[in-house]
Write a protein that holds these residues in place. Structure first.
Motif, mmCIF file in Angstrom:
data_model
loop_
_atom_site.group_PDB
_atom_site.id
_atom_site.type_symbol
_atom_site.label_atom_id
_atom_site.label_comp_id
_atom_site.label_asym_id
_atom_site.label_seq_id
_atom_site.Cartn_x
_atom_site.Cartn_y
_atom_site.Cartn_z
ATOM 1 N N HIS A 16 83.431 9.985 76.754
ATOM 2 C CA HIS A 16 84.156 11.252 76.828
ATOM 3 C C HIS A 16 83.399 12.449 76.263
ATOM 4 O O HIS A 16 83.631 13.574 76.706
ATOM 5 N N SER A 18 80.321 14.796 75.955
ATOM 6 C CA SER A 18 79.135 15.070 76.769
ATOM 7 C C SER A 18 77.839 14.880 75.997
ATOM 8 O O SER A 18 76.838 14.407 76.543
ATOM 9 N N ASP A 195 85.396 21.197 72.045
ATOM 10 C CA ASP A 195 85.953 20.414 73.146
ATOM 11 C C ASP A 195 84.986 19.291 73.480
ATOM 12 O O ASP A 195 83.905 19.187 72.896
ATOM 13 N N THR A 197 83.372 18.795 76.262
ATOM 14 C CA THR A 197 82.378 19.095 77.289
ATOM 15 C C THR A 197 81.063 19.626 76.739
ATOM 16 O O THR A 197 80.052 19.615 77.424
#
Length: 251
Positions: A16, A18, A195, A197
């Protein structure tokens, strides 16, 4: 248990987050154990046919066990071997009682000694979920953040509120999501990630140092193991509060 949670955590983080996704191919996806080599071999399936019997009837269950003992228990020069017979807790208990009832038989076949009864893992896991549900679930705690009921609502797993016995698949999916969410929340707080990402523009110097240290440990592990992955460092650089740090990726 700590070692097992480390394995679970690495799976979740590399799936999850990155920044750690390049390592998803080198984490442990199956926990090694004493039967790993045997379990990795391909199984051969044989159709056993159907017996039109009702295990809830004692006479039918006796016929079934005798049939399994006669037809499927291997016999060799050293006598009768053993085969596993699985079911739920009730089936296991009933089978053991019948085996004890035939313990005065003249031969091993008559005593059903070739059958080893066990309960299946699926039932054990469901019972474990039931204990988990009884301890941590409270239907009046929907507004209390972090509780099991509240997390079910946030993760859109409302069907899991019925409990593992009424909705096993939904409950299993919720436990998987909830465990992943807890790992991700702790990891993002530890590394200061905004986050999943990316690193985010407000990454602190401490968080950057922690990430670099973590990646450095992974780099060292990769360099000391046999792998076809080639590690490349210093591919790009960022600046956090005037302090430069390197971002390392896998080729």
């Amino acid at each position: 248990m700590r070692r097992e949670f480390i394995v679970l955590g690495t799976r979740i983080l590399t799936q999850h987050l990155s920044v750690f996704k390049p390592f998803k191919h080198v984490v442990v996806h199956h926990m090694p154990h004493q039967y790993s080599e045997d379990m990795s071999k391909c199984s051969t399936d044989y159709p056993l046919g159907l017996l039109f019997k009702d295990e809830n009837k004692t006479s039918d269950l006796v016929d079934t066990l005798r049939h399994i003992q006669k037809e499927y228990v291997p016999k060799g020069p050293n006598g009768v071997s053993n085969v596993l017979v699985g079911g739920d807790r009730l089936t296991e208990g009933n089978c053991r009682n019948l085996q004890w009832a035939f313990s005065d038989g003249a031969t091993k076949e008559d005593r059903l000694e070739g059958l080893v009864f066990k309960f299946e893992d699926w039932h054990a896991i469901r019972n474990l979920f039931e204990i988990y549900h009884r301890i941590f679930y409270d239907c009046t705690s929907s507004k209390d953040h972090g509780t099991l009921h509240s997390n079910m609502t946030k993760l859109r797993c409302s069907n899991a509120k019925q409990g593992p016995h009424a909705a096993y698949n939904a409950y299993k999916e919720f436990v998987r999501k909830d465990t992943a969410a807890l790992f991700l929340a702790a990891a993002m707080e530890h590394w200061g990630l905004e986050d999943v990402t990316g690193l985010g523009p407000n990454l602190s110097e401490t968080s950057a140092a922690r990430i670099s240290k973590s990646i450095g440990i992974l780099k060292e592990l990769l360099e000391n193991t046999d792998t076809e992955l080639e590690f490349i460092s210093k591919t790009s650089a960022g600046c956090v509060n005037g302090v430069k740090w390197d971002v390392m990726v896998l080729k």
